[in-house]
Design a protein around this motif. Sequence first.
Motif, PDB file in Angstrom:
ATOM      1  N   SER A   1      43.925  88.965  65.247  1.00 40.94           N
ATOM      2  CA  SER A   1      44.661  88.262  64.201  1.00 40.94           C
ATOM      3  C   SER A   1      45.059  89.156  63.028  1.00 40.94           C
ATOM      4  CB  SER A   1      43.846  87.069  63.700  1.00 40.94           C
ATOM      5  OG  SER A   1      42.558  87.476  63.313  1.00 40.94           O
ATOM      6  N   ARG A   2      44.271  90.172  62.723  1.00 40.28           N
ATOM      7  CA  ARG A   2      44.644  91.069  61.627  1.00 40.28           C
ATOM      8  C   ARG A   2      45.578  92.176  62.088  1.00 40.28           C
ATOM      9  NH1 ARG A   2      42.704  95.857  60.379  1.00 40.28           N
ATOM     10  NH2 ARG A   2      40.811  95.565  61.607  1.00 40.28           N
ATOM     11  N   LYS A   3      45.235  92.817  63.190  1.00 42.95           N
ATOM     12  CA  LYS A   3      46.027  93.957  63.651  1.00 42.95           C
ATOM     13  C   LYS A   3      47.420  93.555  64.116  1.00 42.95           C
ATOM     14  CE  LYS A   3      41.885  96.494  65.059  1.00 42.95           C
ATOM     15  NZ  LYS A   3      41.111  97.064  66.193  1.00 42.95           N
ATOM     16  N   ALA A   4      47.566  92.332  64.617  1.00 46.69           N
ATOM     17  CA  ALA A   4      48.861  91.889  65.141  1.00 46.69           C
ATOM     18  C   ALA A   4      49.768  91.278  64.067  1.00 46.69           C
ATOM     19  CB  ALA A   4      48.652  90.880  66.270  1.00 46.69           C
ATOM     20  N   ALA A   5      49.226  91.017  62.885  1.00 45.04           N
ATOM     21  CA  ALA A   5      50.015  90.368  61.826  1.00 45.04           C
ATOM     22  C   ALA A   5      51.149  91.268  61.357  1.00 45.04           C
ATOM     23  CB  ALA A   5      49.117  89.998  60.656  1.00 45.04           C
ATOM     24  N   LYS A   6      52.345  90.706  61.224  1.00 43.68           N
ATOM     25  CA  LYS A   6      53.524  91.447  60.784  1.00 43.68           C
ATOM     26  C   LYS A   6      53.866  91.176  59.318  1.00 43.68           C
ATOM     27  CE  LYS A   6      54.219  93.079  64.904  1.00 43.68           C
ATOM     28  NZ  LYS A   6      53.887  94.508  65.184  1.00 43.68           N
TER      29      LYS A   6
ATOM     30  N   SER B   1      39.917  87.457  61.406  1.00 44.83           N
ATOM     31  CA  SER B   1      40.929  86.741  60.627  1.00 44.83           C
ATOM     32  C   SER B   1      42.085  87.667  60.298  1.00 44.83           C
ATOM     33  CB  SER B   1      40.331  86.205  59.327  1.00 44.83           C
ATOM     34  OG  SER B   1      40.021  87.272  58.450  1.00 44.83           O
ATOM     35  N   SER B   2      43.185  87.073  59.860  1.00 46.06           N
ATOM     36  CA  SER B   2      44.344  87.881  59.473  1.00 46.06           C
ATOM     37  C   SER B   2      44.087  88.665  58.202  1.00 46.06           C
ATOM     38  CB  SER B   2      45.567  86.981  59.263  1.00 46.06           C
ATOM     39  OG  SER B   2      45.417  86.188  58.102  1.00 46.06           O
TER      40      SER B   2
END
Length: 253
Positions: A101-106, A47-48
């Motif tokens: 989803s977590r690592k790519a969140a800006k 998850s984000s």
Amino acid sequence: MRNLRFTISYDGTAYSGFQIQPKADTIQQRLEEAVYLLTGEQVKVASSGRTDAGVHAKAQVINFTTNSKIPVERWCLALNARLPKDIVAHTAEEVPLSFHSRKAAKRKTYCYTIRAVRFPDVFHRNYEYHHPTHLNVEAIREALPCLLGEHDFTSFCTVRTDKEVKVRTLYEARMVLETDELTGGGQIERIRIIVSGNGFLYNMVRIIVGTLIQIGEGKRPSSDMQRILEARNRAEAGPTAEAMGLMLWKVDY
């Protein structure tokens, strides 16, 4: 192997947070069980962010890898048929295998809702914190700007965190007021605190809100927010606001 990304909503009232825990009912557990019922696969849902017990999400982002050949446009309907009524998948898409989803969140946006009138709203009691006495909204508004930008948010993080680096950047910290149309008197009914940043520490938003509530109560001056931030000491900040008022509003990539 395919990597699928979903946008989901959930009412966190009945759950012990997002992340799987021993002997606890969690959002992640329910999602993974639904995928297993659908495909027979034991997947690991990412998850984000890991929302706490009782915290909700309007647009949480998750992803997992699967060998299933089910067309992507059928996934939401199929998952929703196997999920409890308080978890709903809205969108699904296939993404590169490298996506997380977590690592790519800006950027993430949270909204905390306070009901600031004498009596609670029975229909929204699980989604807002009820504060029955007056809050000085102008004092709260004056305290928000100092949070913007890059800071060490140690003062607004639980001491139980495992994060060594507590520097985060807030892009937005604002207040939205809603009036009670039924009374016709223009009385402020709800206060929404909206914060956006590149990431958040454990309980960060709830501690910020707990401190803002004290400012609104007149227990602290608005200028105290800057002092607390610079102190880098959890003991200087206010209490952790209750979970039910917090909602993960949006995640940007």
